[in-house]
Design an enzyme around this catalytic site. Sequence first.
Site, PDB file in Angstrom:
ATOM      1  N   LYS A  14      55.092  83.352 -17.451  1.00 50.07           N
ATOM      2  CA  LYS A  14      56.525  83.545 -17.216  1.00 50.07           C
ATOM      3  C   LYS A  14      57.263  83.628 -18.539  1.00 50.07           C
ATOM      4  CE  LYS A  14      57.160  78.538 -16.874  1.00 50.07           C
ATOM      5  NZ  LYS A  14      57.650  77.402 -16.066  1.00 50.07           N
ATOM      6  N   GLY A  15      58.532  83.984 -18.468  1.00 47.68           N
ATOM      7  CA  GLY A  15      59.424  83.942 -19.613  1.00 47.68           C
ATOM      8  C   GLY A  15      58.969  84.750 -20.807  1.00 47.68           C
ATOM      9  N   ASN A  88      52.164  80.259 -27.522  1.00 51.19           N
ATOM     10  CA  ASN A  88      53.519  80.294 -26.975  1.00 51.19           C
ATOM     11  C   ASN A  88      53.858  79.080 -26.119  1.00 51.19           C
ATOM     12  OD1 ASN A  88      56.063  81.725 -25.827  1.00 51.19           O
ATOM     13  ND2 ASN A  88      54.808  81.317 -24.019  1.00 51.19           N
ATOM     14  N   TYR A 164      62.276  67.707 -29.331  1.00 50.59           N
ATOM     15  CA  TYR A 164      62.011  69.144 -29.376  1.00 50.59           C
ATOM     16  C   TYR A 164      62.211  69.741 -30.765  1.00 50.59           C
ATOM     17  CZ  TYR A 164      62.177  74.122 -28.406  1.00 50.59           C
ATOM     18  OH  TYR A 164      61.948  75.472 -28.429  1.00 50.59           O
ATOM     19  N   LYS A 168      59.248  71.424 -33.596  1.00 51.62           N
ATOM     20  CA  LYS A 168      59.155  72.767 -34.166  1.00 51.62           C
ATOM     21  C   LYS A 168      59.097  72.710 -35.692  1.00 51.62           C
ATOM     22  CE  LYS A 168      58.991  75.006 -30.301  1.00 51.62           C
ATOM     23  NZ  LYS A 168      57.737  75.685 -29.895  1.00 51.62           N
ATOM     24  N   ASN A 202      65.426  76.372 -20.859  1.00 45.66           N
ATOM     25  CA  ASN A 202      66.775  75.884 -21.137  1.00 45.66           C
ATOM     26  C   ASN A 202      67.725  76.064 -19.954  1.00 45.66           C
ATOM     27  OD1 ASN A 202      67.642  78.663 -21.186  1.00 45.66           O
ATOM     28  ND2 ASN A 202      66.987  78.796 -23.313  1.00 45.66           N
TER      29      ASN A 202
END
Length: 241
Positions: A14-15, A88, A164, A168, A202
Amino acid sequence: MSERTIALVTGANKGIGYEIAAGLGARGLTVGVGARDDARRDEAVAKLRAAGVDAFGVPLDVTDDASVTAAAALVEERYGRLDVLVNNAGITGDQPQEPTVVDPAIIRTVVETNVIGVIRVTNALLPLLRRSSSPRIVNMSSSVGSLTRQSTPGGETGPIAAGYSPSKTFLNAVTVQYAKELADTNILINLACPGYCATDLNGYRGYRTAEQGAATAIRLATLPDGGPSGQFFEDDGPVPW
């Protein structure tokens, strides 16, 4: 051994992950759809095939050693090598994430997927990538992982997120270490920022489409030999560390 370029995209059901798979497939690559949910993975593979993509499903939970080992074995059995790996799969983690109140377990869970999961998958697939003539690794990061942007007054850096955003930053640093270790090989490894895309990550609040968010990753996954490595990019060019 297939003569086509073989790619594996994690979190591709997805996405942005799906759009990366679709974009690579449209360029003639054979694409493995890595996902842990069987039904969603099968649905994504069927949709890609209907669009003319040579897609195959890869059961894959990036937080599980046995799952990752099995995924690598599947790719090896089918194709004997891997040319492109796009890490991903990622999560934002539960709330709250303000550093004064965050549960350390939330941070641990986010890092397990967003950083350790990338290391786990990359290391399992490296032997197959080394068999490629032009191996490429793309790690999906975010501009919220940029310490420069996070520390610049007045910048738009998203909500406070002690899990989060630092995950990253951690991923960025780990990717640089990979690039240093692999500098004497033909493996190019880079980071891609998709921008603020409307995805379920989000709550679909982003202003960019998932297809737009996939563009930089697709470009980095198909870099020519001699391209950059150990760098961090978005649509407009390099992202400051």
